[in-house]
Design an enzyme around this catalytic site. Structure first.
Site, short mmCIF file in Angstrom:
data_model
loop_
_atom_site.label_atom_id
_atom_site.label_comp_id
_atom_site.label_asym_id
_atom_site.label_seq_id
_atom_site.Cartn_x
_atom_site.Cartn_y
_atom_site.Cartn_z
N HIS A 128 -10.82 -6.10 0.27
CA HIS A 128 -9.61 -5.42 0.72
C HIS A 128 -9.95 -4.37 1.78
O HIS A 128 -10.14 -3.19 1.47
CB HIS A 128 -8.93 -4.78 -0.50
CG HIS A 128 -7.53 -4.30 -0.24
ND1 HIS A 128 -6.56 -4.34 -1.21
CD2 HIS A 128 -6.94 -3.76 0.86
CE1 HIS A 128 -5.43 -3.86 -0.70
NE2 HIS A 128 -5.65 -3.49 0.55
N ASP A 180 -9.77 -0.82 -0.09
CA ASP A 180 -8.51 -0.53 0.59
C ASP A 180 -8.74 0.44 1.75
O ASP A 180 -7.92 1.34 2.00
CB ASP A 180 -7.44 -0.01 -0.37
CG ASP A 180 -6.03 -0.06 0.22
OD1 ASP A 180 -5.87 -0.60 1.34
OD2 ASP A 180 -5.09 0.44 -0.42
ZN LIG Z 1 -1.82 -2.40 -0.67
#
Ligand SMILES: [Zn+2]
Length: 429
Positions: A52, A304
């Site tokens: 991610h 992220d």
């Molecule tokens: Zn997200």
């Protein structure tokens, strides 16, 4: 040929690693010959894999590019990243995912695997060309509208059905949009005190529960992005107990930081550096996430990594962009939250930051154990180092880290991508 001297594989006994033609040729004691690199007793891990990452190219090259983002990844010990689809244009066609894949081949300091959008333009109305992206040169296996939730249950069901044909996975950003309209931070005691619109845990948990049921109904693979609440952990634990093919990730920041930082922090109140989606939650959530990562309910750590330029972040809270950079601090934060607390050893870290993310993304040449014959994707990490986080030293184009000025444990000493050093002595090669 390279011989890396004196490393401790997964924190074990000292050993040397001989690398030849991109492969681990030999592991043993007293190896010599070729170029010798002193490992200095560092822990050797399989090269980290991020499921991610936001690389921002094409479209927001002011925030990050494939080149700067993969430099940042290499400095963090990563040898592969999955590049999220919320670029401009959106990665929702074979053409765009191939463009990102080619940029990775040309400029990447690690492997770049594009994530394909689930719906056209991330708009949640019409399925994107999932099959064409899977069949493209980029061989996409992970599909996500990340940044947005696929909230239409019929579309989500169709996507889960569709990806079965090529063993793909739908990675869901679980956020019920109506329950989070105008939300600014976690809904709780602190948001109440500050008078900010809250982001209830149920908005995440309701989508996760629905998607687990849908994945089980159609017999497909679901991956849950950035789990942030204790209730989400309970739902995923229940889904796994049923034998359903559900995996989940947690970010480093959700393992360490809490929502009271919005009210009071070393960098003041209402500092948008802490504004992130999903939001920072409570201490009880952090404890539940740590326990879930330790017991395998949450399978992996994913960064992220969300770079933003200064003008999008250093503004008033309500207007600021959501997200934090994370590639260059991930391993240190995981050491702080999981290793120093005795919840994980280095073998456990390797599973959760390399082997399992590679398996979820169906990457063949990544995440393999450090054994003779394996591709020489290796991260050397000195857990005894202590580093004050200095964003100006980041390889990322963006600086939006919540850890500025904090002293974190550990330091990535070197990273090898198929035998070629991308980082040596902590510096990009
Ligand atoms: Zn997200």
């Amino acid at each position: 040929m390279i011989v890396v001297k004196n490393v401790r594989i997964l924190g074990g006994e000292p050993a040397d690693i001989r690398i030849d033609q991109g492969v681990i040729a030999e592991i043993g004691q007293g190896l010599s010959g070729g170029e010798e690199i002193d490992g200095g007793g560092a822990v050797a891990l399989p090269g980290l894999v991020d499921l991610h990452t936001h690389l921002r190219e094409p479209g927001r090259e002011d925030a990050e590019t494939v080149q700067t983002g993969t430099r940042s990844a290499a400095r963090g010990g990563y040898t592969a990243v999955h590049a999220m689809a919320n670029t401009s244009p959106v990665a929702d066609t074979a053409g765009v995912v191939e463009q990102v894949w080619r940029l990775g081949r040309e400029f990447g300091h690690c492997d770049v695997h594009p994530v394909g959008a689930v719906t056209v333009g991330l708009e949640g109305r019409q399925l994107a060309e999932l099959g064409a992206m899977a069949d493209s040169a980029a061989r996409v296996r992970v599909f996500s509208d990340d940044g947005r939730c696929v909230d239409d249950a019929v579309l989500m069901r169709r996507a889960l059905e569709y990806v079965k044909a090529f063993d793909g996975v739908v990675a869901q950003h679980a956020q019920e949009p109506r329950l989070t309209q105008g939300a600014q931070m976690n809904e709780g005691v602190v948001s109440g005190r500050l008078g900010l619109n809250g982001w209830p845990a149920v908005a995440e948990e309701a989508i996760i529960a629905r998607d687990c049921l849908l994945a089980a109904h159609v017999g497909s693979r679901l991956h849950v992005c950035h789990v942030s609440t204790a209730g989400s952990v309970e739902i995923i634990r229940w889904a796994k107990s049923k034998g359903w093919d559900v995996t989940a990730e947690v970010t480093p920041h959700h393992l360490l930081l809490t929502d009271d930082l919005v009210e009071d922090s070393p960098v003041g109140a209402y500092n948008p550096i802490y504004k992130v989606n999903p939001p920072l939650r409570t201490r009880a959530d952090v404890e539940a996430l740590r326990a879930a990562l330790a017991d395998g309910t949450i399978d992996i750590v994913a960064t992220d990594h969300a770079p933003h330029p200064v003008e999008d972040k250093e503004t008033e809270w309500s207007a600021a962009a959501m997200g934090m950079v994370g590639l260059e601090t991930a391993l240190s934060v995981v050491q702080e939250a999981m290793v120093e607390t005795g919840l994980l050893d280095w073998a456990g870290v390797a599973q959760r930051m390399s082997a399992v993310p590679a398996r979820i993304g169906r990457l063949s040449g990544q995440g393999q154990p450090l054994e003779e014959g394996a591709p020489a994707n290796i991260t050397l990490y000195d857990p005894s180092a202590r580093t004050e986080v200095d964003p100006s030293a980041f390889a990322s184009k963006s600086r939006n880290t919540p850890y500025e000025g904090m002293t974190l444990p550990g330091r990535v000493v070197a990273t090898f991508l198929r035998g070629r050093p991308t980082v040596l002595e902590g510096k990009l090669v």
